[in-house]
Design a protein around this motif. Structure first.
Motif, PDB file in Angstrom:
ATOM      1  N   ALA A   7      55.849  37.134  50.745  1.00 45.17           N
ATOM      2  CA  ALA A   7      56.557  37.955  49.752  1.00 45.17           C
ATOM      3  C   ALA A   7      55.607  38.946  49.091  1.00 45.17           C
ATOM      4  O   ALA A   7      55.995  40.071  48.775  1.00 45.17           O
ATOM      5  CB  ALA A   7      57.201  37.063  48.705  1.00 45.17           C
ATOM      6  N   THR A   8      54.372  38.543  48.908  1.00 41.20           N
ATOM      7  CA  THR A   8      53.370  39.433  48.322  1.00 41.20           C
ATOM      8  C   THR A   8      53.106  40.619  49.241  1.00 41.20           C
ATOM      9  O   THR A   8      52.941  41.749  48.790  1.00 41.20           O
ATOM     10  CB  THR A   8      52.058  38.669  48.058  1.00 41.20           C
ATOM     11  N   ILE A   9      53.063  40.352  50.546  1.00 37.03           N
ATOM     12  CA  ILE A   9      52.894  41.441  51.503  1.00 37.03           C
ATOM     13  C   ILE A   9      54.051  42.431  51.375  1.00 37.03           C
ATOM     14  O   ILE A   9      53.841  43.629  51.201  1.00 37.03           O
ATOM     15  CB  ILE A   9      52.871  40.905  52.955  1.00 37.03           C
ATOM     16  N   TYR A  10      55.254  41.914  51.428  1.00 41.52           N
ATOM     17  CA  TYR A  10      56.423  42.792  51.323  1.00 41.52           C
ATOM     18  C   TYR A  10      56.396  43.623  50.058  1.00 41.52           C
ATOM     19  O   TYR A  10      56.609  44.829  50.065  1.00 41.52           O
ATOM     20  CB  TYR A  10      57.713  41.962  51.353  1.00 41.52           C
ATOM     21  N   LYS A  11      56.135  42.947  48.940  1.00 39.79           N
ATOM     22  CA  LYS A  11      56.141  43.641  47.662  1.00 39.79           C
ATOM     23  C   LYS A  11      55.120  44.766  47.652  1.00 39.79           C
ATOM     24  O   LYS A  11      55.399  45.874  47.221  1.00 39.79           O
ATOM     25  CB  LYS A  11      55.819  42.638  46.544  1.00 39.79           C
ATOM     26  N   ASN A  12      53.946  44.469  48.152  1.00 45.01           N
ATOM     27  CA  ASN A  12      52.877  45.462  48.103  1.00 45.01           C
ATOM     28  C   ASN A  12      53.058  46.590  49.104  1.00 45.01           C
ATOM     29  O   ASN A  12      52.746  47.739  48.810  1.00 45.01           O
ATOM     30  CB  ASN A  12      51.533  44.781  48.292  1.00 45.01           C
ATOM     31  N   ILE A  13      53.561  46.259  50.282  1.00 46.10           N
ATOM     32  CA  ILE A  13      53.820  47.315  51.264  1.00 46.10           C
ATOM     33  C   ILE A  13      54.847  48.290  50.693  1.00 46.10           C
ATOM     34  O   ILE A  13      54.647  49.508  50.696  1.00 46.10           O
ATOM     35  CB  ILE A  13      54.357  46.716  52.591  1.00 46.10           C
ATOM     36  N   LEU A  14      55.922  47.731  50.165  1.00 45.27           N
ATOM     37  CA  LEU A  14      56.971  48.557  49.590  1.00 45.27           C
ATOM     38  C   LEU A  14      56.414  49.448  48.482  1.00 45.27           C
ATOM     39  O   LEU A  14      56.664  50.651  48.425  1.00 45.27           O
ATOM     40  CB  LEU A  14      58.062  47.645  49.022  1.00 45.27           C
ATOM     41  N   LEU A  15      55.634  48.836  47.614  1.00 43.98           N
ATOM     42  CA  LEU A  15      55.047  49.563  46.496  1.00 43.98           C
ATOM     43  C   LEU A  15      54.117  50.671  46.979  1.00 43.98           C
ATOM     44  O   LEU A  15      54.176  51.802  46.497  1.00 43.98           O
ATOM     45  CB  LEU A  15      54.273  48.571  45.623  1.00 43.98           C
ATOM     46  N   MET A  16      53.305  50.341  47.948  1.00 47.51           N
ATOM     47  CA  MET A  16      52.338  51.335  48.422  1.00 47.51           C
ATOM     48  C   MET A  16      53.015  52.463  49.199  1.00 47.51           C
ATOM     49  O   MET A  16      52.530  53.590  49.217  1.00 47.51           O
ATOM     50  CB  MET A  16      51.253  50.646  49.256  1.00 47.51           C
ATOM     51  N   VAL A  17      54.147  52.171  49.831  1.00 44.34           N
ATOM     52  CA  VAL A  17      54.906  53.229  50.492  1.00 44.34           C
ATOM     53  C   VAL A  17      55.493  54.163  49.429  1.00 44.34           C
ATOM     54  O   VAL A  17      55.390  55.375  49.521  1.00 44.34           O
ATOM     55  CB  VAL A  17      56.038  52.657  51.380  1.00 44.34           C
ATOM     56  N   GLU A  18      56.064  53.552  48.404  1.00 43.18           N
ATOM     57  CA  GLU A  18      56.632  54.335  47.301  1.00 43.18           C
ATOM     58  C   GLU A  18      55.598  55.256  46.667  1.00 43.18           C
ATOM     59  O   GLU A  18      55.880  56.404  46.349  1.00 43.18           O
ATOM     60  CB  GLU A  18      57.119  53.390  46.201  1.00 43.18           C
ATOM     61  N   LYS A  19      54.400  54.725  46.473  1.00 40.78           N
ATOM     62  CA  LYS A  19      53.349  55.478  45.807  1.00 40.78           C
ATOM     63  C   LYS A  19      52.643  56.462  46.734  1.00 40.78           C
ATOM     64  O   LYS A  19      51.767  57.211  46.304  1.00 40.78           O
ATOM     65  CB  LYS A  19      52.310  54.518  45.223  1.00 40.78           C
ATOM     66  N   GLY A  20      52.997  56.390  48.019  1.00 34.27           N
ATOM     67  CA  GLY A  20      52.399  57.352  48.939  1.00 34.27           C
ATOM     68  C   GLY A  20      51.059  56.944  49.515  1.00 34.27           C
ATOM     69  O   GLY A  20      50.360  57.760  50.111  1.00 34.27           O
ATOM     70  N   VAL A  21      50.690  55.690  49.366  1.00 36.28           N
ATOM     71  CA  VAL A  21      49.442  55.221  49.963  1.00 36.28           C
ATOM     72  C   VAL A  21      49.659  54.924  51.446  1.00 36.28           C
ATOM     73  O   VAL A  21      48.799  55.157  52.271  1.00 36.28           O
ATOM     74  CB  VAL A  21      48.942  53.934  49.263  1.00 36.28           C
ATOM     75  N   LEU A  22      50.842  54.426  51.758  1.00 35.64           N
ATOM     76  CA  LEU A  22      51.186  54.082  53.138  1.00 35.64           C
ATOM     77  C   LEU A  22      52.374  54.914  53.629  1.00 35.64           C
ATOM     78  O   LEU A  22      53.141  55.430  52.835  1.00 35.64           O
ATOM     79  CB  LEU A  22      51.571  52.604  53.237  1.00 35.64           C
ATOM     80  N   THR A  23      52.505  54.983  54.947  1.00 31.76           N
ATOM     81  CA  THR A  23      53.660  55.632  55.564  1.00 31.76           C
ATOM     82  C   THR A  23      54.332  54.653  56.509  1.00 31.76           C
ATOM     83  O   THR A  23      53.656  53.948  57.264  1.00 31.76           O
ATOM     84  CB  THR A  23      53.210  56.864  56.386  1.00 31.76           C
ATOM     85  N   GLU A  24      55.650  54.606  56.456  1.00 27.81           N
ATOM     86  CA  GLU A  24      56.398  53.772  57.386  1.00 27.81           C
ATOM     87  C   GLU A  24      56.578  54.529  58.693  1.00 27.81           C
ATOM     88  O   GLU A  24      56.852  55.716  58.692  1.00 27.81           O
ATOM     89  CB  GLU A  24      57.786  53.455  56.791  1.00 27.81           C
ATOM     90  N   VAL A  25      56.415  53.831  59.808  1.00 26.78           N
ATOM     91  CA  VAL A  25      56.635  54.436  61.119  1.00 26.78           C
ATOM     92  C   VAL A  25      57.715  53.630  61.836  1.00 26.78           C
ATOM     93  O   VAL A  25      57.428  52.625  62.474  1.00 26.78           O
ATOM     94  CB  VAL A  25      55.340  54.425  61.966  1.00 26.78           C
ATOM     95  N   PRO A  26      58.983  54.062  61.713  1.00 26.00           N
ATOM     96  CA  PRO A  26      60.059  53.327  62.379  1.00 26.00           C
ATOM     97  C   PRO A  26      60.032  53.661  63.863  1.00 26.00           C
ATOM     98  O   PRO A  26      59.858  54.811  64.236  1.00 26.00           O
ATOM     99  CB  PRO A  26      61.325  53.870  61.730  1.00 26.00           C
ATOM    100  N   ILE A  27      60.197  52.628  64.676  1.00 26.74           N
ATOM    101  CA  ILE A  27      60.057  52.786  66.126  1.00 26.74           C
ATOM    102  C   ILE A  27      61.267  52.201  66.842  1.00 26.74           C
ATOM    103  O   ILE A  27      61.735  51.115  66.491  1.00 26.74           O
ATOM    104  CB  ILE A  27      58.771  52.083  66.600  1.00 26.74           C
TER     105      ILE A  27
END
Lengths: 137, 137
Positions: free
Chosen positions: B52-72
DNA sequence: TCCTTTACAAATAAAAATTATCGTAAGGAA
DNA sequence: TTCCTTACGATAATTTTTATTTGTAAAGGA
């Protein structure tokens, strides 16, 4: 009755059941649509339809090349009837997906990128995100 | 060195926790990676970590622009450190994702497509599917 | 330093999405 | 129509994802 969808299914070695033709009808009507929405719509004309049937058939039709999956950033995948290669304009405000013709230049440019990387290109997924005319205000 | 990630996080108004820097370290090491795999990897250095911590942080970091989602197509989304716009070469055999520079011509072509459709372009997602050099055999 | 406030992680728990199983029903060829 | 094959519907079981709660630790102020 042999409808347009029945023929499409048979052409891909799939039986033309009522459920499948209805699923295709809904997908075509929407252009691009997510699983849950397909279920909602098809249920209107076929109340006893099971969601599992939708999943099974979508998966199968993607495998057989009748449908194409369109994965979208921040959303569930949508599905469309397989057709000639094209670009998607995706509105990040209202979620609408529009098809646009893939121009020859872009096609060639991407082929070249693949080629110079020793990559054997099979298909492209070109999505442009932004605001559609209606949402620009 | 983890300070690089700490700075990246702080630059986006996020606290630099151990978990977050580890998540970033794993993502950078893999280049492109799915949630489940991140969990698997980070667990090695931090056994008590919750999914759950992974999910929360990934989501947060995507929102903040640190990460980008790559749907495949046909896979779960992968994530990458946000960087300059680029093309993805995705191998349909081994699943590897490679980054390629986006050439000026393609960029201009797609801008034109958007423009002539009254569409205000924000960002692109250009994925090329095929076989990588190693998998061509 | 001590206290207060805030934010985070961990641990559930809960909800949502997806896949599997199996008996029955329907499609399609002969 | 008859028979064989495949699909459907109805769960059930998993998997994936999100929300809630609680304890802890860090941050800042007096």
């Amino acid at each position: 009755m042999t409808t347009e969808y029945a023929q499409l299914l048979k052409a891909h070695a799939l039986k033309a059941t009522f459920q499948r033709t209805q699923i295709l009808e809904v997908i075509e009507r929407y252009g691009h649509i997510a699983i849950e929405k397909i279920y909602e719509e098809v249920s209107k004309v076929h109340a006893s339809l099971s969601l599992a049937t939708i999943y099974k058939n979508i998966l199968l039709m993607v495998e057989k090349g009748v449908l194409t999956e369109v994965p979208i950033i921040g959303q569930k995948s949508k599905y469309e009837i397989a057709k000639e290669e094209h670009i998607h304009l995706i509105c990040t405000s209202c979620g609408t997906v529009m098809d646009k013709m893939l121009d020859v230049d872009t096609a060639q440019d991407t082929e070249k990128v693949a080629e110079t990387s020793g990559f054997s290109l099979d298909h492209r997924q070109l999505n442009l995100y932004g605001l559609c005319e209606a949402c620009r205000g």
